[in-house]
Design a protein around this motif. Structure first.
Motif, PDB file in Angstrom:
ATOM      1  N   ILE A  63       0.871  -1.179   0.000  1.00 23.24           N
ATOM      2  CA  ILE A  63       0.000   0.000   0.000  1.00 23.24           C
ATOM      3  C   ILE A  63       0.903   1.222   0.000  1.00 23.24           C
ATOM      4  CG2 ILE A  63      -1.808   1.267   1.202  1.00 23.24           C
ATOM      5  CD1 ILE A  63      -2.702  -1.423   0.048  1.00 23.24           C
ATOM      6  N   GLY A  64       0.917   1.922  -1.116  1.00 25.67           N
ATOM      7  CA  GLY A  64       1.794   3.065  -1.252  1.00 25.67           C
ATOM      8  C   GLY A  64       1.652   3.714  -2.605  1.00 25.67           C
ATOM      9  N   ASP A  65       2.534   4.637  -2.900  1.00 26.96           N
ATOM     10  CA  ASP A  65       2.497   5.432  -4.125  1.00 26.96           C
ATOM     11  C   ASP A  65       3.261   4.703  -5.226  1.00 26.96           C
ATOM     12  OD1 ASP A  65       3.109   7.367  -6.161  1.00 26.96           O
ATOM     13  OD2 ASP A  65       2.613   8.950  -4.731  1.00 26.96           O
ATOM     14  N   GLY A  66       2.565   4.319  -6.300  1.00 29.10           N
ATOM     15  CA  GLY A  66       3.193   3.605  -7.402  1.00 29.10           C
ATOM     16  C   GLY A  66       4.248   4.435  -8.109  1.00 29.10           C
ATOM     17  N   PHE A  67       4.013   5.733  -8.228  1.00 35.02           N
ATOM     18  CA  PHE A  67       4.994   6.621  -8.859  1.00 35.02           C
ATOM     19  C   PHE A  67       6.309   6.584  -8.084  1.00 35.02           C
ATOM     20  CE2 PHE A  67       7.129  10.330 -10.290  1.00 35.02           C
ATOM     21  CZ  PHE A  67       6.601  10.677 -11.527  1.00 35.02           C
ATOM     22  N   GLU A  68       6.231   6.694  -6.773  1.00 30.62           N
ATOM     23  CA  GLU A  68       7.437   6.669  -5.941  1.00 30.62           C
ATOM     24  C   GLU A  68       8.145   5.321  -6.038  1.00 30.62           C
ATOM     25  OE1 GLU A  68       6.623   7.813  -1.953  1.00 30.62           O
ATOM     26  OE2 GLU A  68       5.966   9.844  -2.479  1.00 30.62           O
ATOM     27  N   HIS A  69       7.375   4.238  -6.063  1.00 35.11           N
ATOM     28  CA  HIS A  69       7.972   2.912  -6.169  1.00 35.11           C
ATOM     29  C   HIS A  69       8.727   2.758  -7.486  1.00 35.11           C
ATOM     30  CE1 HIS A  69       8.355  -1.415  -5.351  1.00 35.11           C
ATOM     31  NE2 HIS A  69       8.127  -1.586  -6.633  1.00 35.11           N
ATOM     32  N   ILE A  70       8.145   3.275  -8.552  1.00 35.49           N
ATOM     33  CA  ILE A  70       8.802   3.220  -9.861  1.00 35.49           C
ATOM     34  C   ILE A  70      10.124   3.985  -9.827  1.00 35.49           C
ATOM     35  CG2 ILE A  70       8.652   4.106 -12.225  1.00 35.49           C
ATOM     36  CD1 ILE A  70       6.991   1.691 -12.054  1.00 35.49           C
ATOM     37  N   ILE A  71      10.100   5.182  -9.277  1.00 39.20           N
ATOM     38  CA  ILE A  71      11.290   6.033  -9.261  1.00 39.20           C
ATOM     39  C   ILE A  71      12.433   5.375  -8.469  1.00 39.20           C
ATOM     40  CG2 ILE A  71      12.211   8.263  -8.518  1.00 39.20           C
ATOM     41  CD1 ILE A  71      10.355   8.315 -11.001  1.00 39.20           C
ATOM     42  N   LYS A  72      12.082   4.618  -7.439  1.00 42.34           N
ATOM     43  CA  LYS A  72      13.087   3.979  -6.595  1.00 42.34           C
ATOM     44  C   LYS A  72      13.600   2.661  -7.166  1.00 42.34           C
ATOM     45  CE  LYS A  72      11.207   6.000  -2.347  1.00 42.34           C
ATOM     46  NZ  LYS A  72      10.502   5.719  -1.061  1.00 42.34           N
ATOM     47  N   SER A  73      13.009   2.174  -8.241  1.00 45.40           N
ATOM     48  CA  SER A  73      13.379   0.878  -8.814  1.00 45.40           C
ATOM     49  C   SER A  73      14.256   1.092 -10.042  1.00 45.40           C
ATOM     50  CB  SER A  73      12.123   0.093  -9.210  1.00 45.40           C
ATOM     51  OG  SER A  73      11.254  -0.080  -8.100  1.00 45.40           O
ATOM     52  N   GLU A  74      15.179   0.175 -10.269  1.00 45.09           N
ATOM     53  CA  GLU A  74      16.046   0.259 -11.447  1.00 45.09           C
ATOM     54  C   GLU A  74      16.379  -1.144 -11.947  1.00 45.09           C
ATOM     55  OE1 GLU A  74      20.194   2.344 -13.047  1.00 45.09           O
ATOM     56  OE2 GLU A  74      19.422   2.796 -11.042  1.00 45.09           O
ATOM     57  N   GLY A  75      15.982  -1.430 -13.183  1.00 49.79           N
ATOM     58  CA  GLY A  75      16.289  -2.707 -13.810  1.00 49.79           C
ATOM     59  C   GLY A  75      15.726  -3.904 -13.083  1.00 49.79           C
ATOM     60  N   VAL A  76      14.538  -3.755 -12.487  1.00 44.63           N
ATOM     61  CA  VAL A  76      13.976  -4.805 -11.630  1.00 44.63           C
ATOM     62  C   VAL A  76      12.979  -5.693 -12.357  1.00 44.63           C
ATOM     63  CG1 VAL A  76      12.642  -5.259  -9.533  1.00 44.63           C
ATOM     64  CG2 VAL A  76      14.312  -3.395  -9.575  1.00 44.63           C
ATOM     65  N   TYR A  77      12.108  -5.097 -13.176  1.00 44.01           N
ATOM     66  CA  TYR A  77      10.927  -5.801 -13.656  1.00 44.01           C
ATOM     67  C   TYR A  77      11.015  -6.150 -15.141  1.00 44.01           C
ATOM     68  CZ  TYR A  77       9.007  -4.240  -9.212  1.00 44.01           C
ATOM     69  OH  TYR A  77       8.800  -4.017  -7.873  1.00 44.01           O
ATOM     70  N   ASP A  78      10.421  -7.289 -15.480  1.00 42.81           N
ATOM     71  CA  ASP A  78      10.275  -7.688 -16.878  1.00 42.81           C
ATOM     72  C   ASP A  78       9.074  -7.003 -17.511  1.00 42.81           C
ATOM     73  OD1 ASP A  78      12.400  -9.770 -17.017  1.00 42.81           O
ATOM     74  OD2 ASP A  78      11.146 -10.746 -15.506  1.00 42.81           O
ATOM     75  N   VAL A  79       7.995  -6.886 -16.751  1.00 44.34           N
ATOM     76  CA  VAL A  79       6.753  -6.283 -17.245  1.00 44.34           C
ATOM     77  C   VAL A  79       6.172  -5.392 -16.155  1.00 44.34           C
ATOM     78  CG1 VAL A  79       4.402  -6.713 -18.065  1.00 44.34           C
ATOM     79  CG2 VAL A  79       6.264  -8.236 -18.782  1.00 44.34           C
ATOM     80  N   ILE A  80       5.728  -4.207 -16.546  1.00 43.70           N
ATOM     81  CA  ILE A  80       5.028  -3.293 -15.641  1.00 43.70           C
ATOM     82  C   ILE A  80       3.657  -2.987 -16.228  1.00 43.70           C
ATOM     83  CG2 ILE A  80       4.985  -0.977 -14.631  1.00 43.70           C
ATOM     84  CD1 ILE A  80       8.020  -1.063 -14.502  1.00 43.70           C
ATOM     85  N   LEU A  81       2.618  -3.178 -15.425  1.00 44.39           N
ATOM     86  CA  LEU A  81       1.239  -2.936 -15.843  1.00 44.39           C
ATOM     87  C   LEU A  81       0.676  -1.780 -15.023  1.00 44.39           C
ATOM     88  CD1 LEU A  81       0.067  -6.675 -15.912  1.00 44.39           C
ATOM     89  CD2 LEU A  81       1.043  -5.323 -17.788  1.00 44.39           C
ATOM     90  N   VAL A  82       0.254  -0.725 -15.703  1.00 38.76           N
ATOM     91  CA  VAL A  82      -0.287   0.454 -15.020  1.00 38.76           C
ATOM     92  C   VAL A  82      -1.813   0.378 -15.080  1.00 38.76           C
ATOM     93  CG1 VAL A  82      -0.266   2.957 -14.847  1.00 38.76           C
ATOM     94  CG2 VAL A  82       1.749   1.754 -15.713  1.00 38.76           C
ATOM     95  N   ASP A  83      -2.388  -0.154 -14.009  1.00 31.91           N
ATOM     96  CA  ASP A  83      -3.829  -0.384 -13.903  1.00 31.91           C
ATOM     97  C   ASP A  83      -4.415   0.752 -13.078  1.00 31.91           C
ATOM     98  OD1 ASP A  83      -6.380  -1.297 -13.553  1.00 31.91           O
ATOM     99  OD2 ASP A  83      -5.828  -3.208 -12.635  1.00 31.91           O
ATOM    100  N   SER A  84      -4.514   1.923 -13.692  1.00 29.20           N
ATOM    101  CA  SER A  84      -4.870   3.141 -12.959  1.00 29.20           C
ATOM    102  C   SER A  84      -6.294   3.576 -13.266  1.00 29.20           C
ATOM    103  CB  SER A  84      -3.913   4.271 -13.340  1.00 29.20           C
ATOM    104  OG  SER A  84      -4.111   4.652 -14.688  1.00 29.20           O
ATOM    105  N   THR A  85      -6.745   4.564 -12.497  1.00 30.77           N
ATOM    106  CA  THR A  85      -7.992   5.245 -12.827  1.00 30.77           C
ATOM    107  C   THR A  85      -7.709   6.236 -13.949  1.00 30.77           C
ATOM    108  OG1 THR A  85      -7.582   6.994 -11.215  1.00 30.77           O
ATOM    109  CG2 THR A  85      -8.743   5.037 -10.436  1.00 30.77           C
ATOM    110  N   GLU A  86      -8.691   7.058 -14.280  1.00 29.51           N
ATOM    111  CA  GLU A  86      -8.481   8.123 -15.255  1.00 29.51           C
ATOM    112  C   GLU A  86      -7.517   9.163 -14.674  1.00 29.51           C
ATOM    113  OE1 GLU A  86     -11.828   9.387 -17.796  1.00 29.51           O
ATOM    114  OE2 GLU A  86     -13.075   8.135 -16.506  1.00 29.51           O
ATOM    115  N   PRO A  87      -6.919  10.020 -15.519  1.00 30.08           N
ATOM    116  CA  PRO A  87      -5.884  10.942 -15.048  1.00 30.08           C
ATOM    117  C   PRO A  87      -6.424  12.105 -14.225  1.00 30.08           C
ATOM    118  CG  PRO A  87      -6.318  11.324 -17.366  1.00 30.08           C
ATOM    119  CD  PRO A  87      -7.094  10.091 -16.983  1.00 30.08           C
TER     120      PRO A  87
END
Length: 277
Positions: A135-159
Motif C-alpha cells: 500500500i503506497g504510491d506507485g509513482f514513488e515505487h517506480i522512481i526507486k526501482s532500477e532494472g527490476v521488472y520484466d513487465v510493468i502494468l499500469v492499472d490506474s484510474t483516469e488521469p
C-alpha cells in the motif's frame, strides 16, 4: 421506488444503471469510493463516480491489460502492477507459469479491503504465495526501482486525483528505468471517442521513451463509449511478431491467441488520430 446511478462520462453524456443497494460509500484519504450491487452487472466498484470494475464484464479489462504483454515477453518472471486494487490484474498475471513474483503497489488500501469483501471472484489471488501487496504510491515505487521488472502494468484510474501523475512522460521514463533491458509496459489509456487528446499525448510521450509503441483496443460495456485502449511500450519485443504457436491456451473469457494480433487492428478514425494515415 427504483434507484439508478449515472456516470457522467462527459458534460453532456453518461451511462446509467439500476441499483439494488449500496454496499459501501466512503470518502477515503484519496477518493470517493462506492461499492454498488446493480441489477445488470452485479457488484460494481466506483471511484469518484466513475465505474472501475463490475462482476459481469471485469474479465475483459483484466485479461487484455495482462495477457498481451505477458505473451509478448518471452520470459516474464518479475511483474509490477501499479494500481489495480480490485485484484483482477494480479489474478490474470498469476495464470502465467513463468511468473515468479508479482508486486502490486496500490495507493488506497480501502479499494483492496472492499474488493476482498464484495468482489471475491476478482480479488481471489491476494493469498497467492507469488503475490506481494504494497500500500503506497506507485509513482514513488517506480522512481526507486532500477532494472527490476520484466513487465510493468499500469492499472490506474483516469488521469485525475492520485492517478494524474501516471500519464506523464516523466512517469514513462521512470518505468523504462525500472524495467530490465528487454522490458515491456502497458497502461490503460481511456477511449478514443471522448479522450482522443489524451491518447495522442500518451502515444507521443511513450514513443519518445520506448522504441516500440503500440495501441490496442477491446470492448468493455461499462467503460465510456465501450471502446477502450491500452498503450504498450517495449524496449525489444513487438507484440505483432509473436507467433500464435507460442501463445498457450489459458482459462480466459475474452483473450484468445487470434485476438492477440487482431486487437492491434485499429479503426481508421483511430489510425488518423495517431497520424497513421
Amino acid at each position: 421506488m427504483s434507484v439508478w446511478f449515472t456516470e457522467k462520462q462527459t458534460k453532456s453524456f453518461g451511462i446509467t444503471g439500476k441499483v439494488r443497494r449500496t454496499l459501501e460509500s466512503e470518502q477515503t484519504d484519496f477518493q470517493q469510493l462506492e461499492m454498488l450491487e446493480t441489477e445488470e452487472f452485479g457488484n460494481m466498484l466506483l471511484l469518484d463516480g466513475m465505474v472501475m470494475t463490475s462482476e459481469k464484464d471485469e474479465f475483459v479489462y483484466h485479461e487484455m491489460i495482462t495477457h498481451i504483454p505477458l505473451f509478448t515477453h518471452p520470459s516474464p518472471k518479475k511483474v509490477l502492477v501499479v494500481g489495480g486494487g480490485d485484484g483482477g490484474t494480479i489474478r490474470e498475471v498469476l495464470k502465467h507459469p513463468d511468473v515468479e513474483s508479482v508486486m502490486q503497489v496500490e495507493i488506497d488500501g480501502k479499494v483492496v479491503e472492499y474488493s476482498k469483501k464484495h468482489l471475491p471472484t476478482i480479488s481471489s489471488s491476494y493469498g497467492d504465495a507469488r503475490a506481494e501487496l504494497l500500500i503506497g504510491d506507485g509513482f514513488e515505487h517506480i522512481i526507486k526501482s532500477e532494472g527490476v521488472y520484466d513487465v510493468i502494468l499500469v492499472d490506474s484510474t483516469e488521469p485525475v486525483g492520485p492517478a494524474a501523475g501516471l500519464f506523464t512522460k516523466g512517469f514513462y521514463a521512470g518505468i523504462a528505468k525500472a524495467l530490465k533491458e528487454d522490458g515491456i509496459f502497458v497502461a490503460q489509456t481511456d477511449n478514443p471517442w471522448f479522450k482522443s487528446e489524451l491518447i495522442k499525448h500518451v502515444m507521443r510521450d511513450a514513443s519518445e521513451v520506448f522504441p516500440i509503441t503500440r495501441l490496442y483496443t477491446c470492448n468493455i460495456p461499462t467503460y465510456p463509449s465501450g471502446m477502450w485502449t491500452f498503450t504498450m511500450g517495449s524496449k525489444v519485443y513487438d507484440p505483432l511478431d509473436v507467433s500464435m504457436e507460442n501463445i498457450s491456451e489459458l482459462d480466459t473469457k475474452y483473450y484468445t491467441p487470434e485476438l492477440h494480433h487482431a486487437s492491434f487492428v485499429l479503426p481508421r478514425f483511430v489510425n488518423r488520430l495517431l497520424d497513421k494515415e
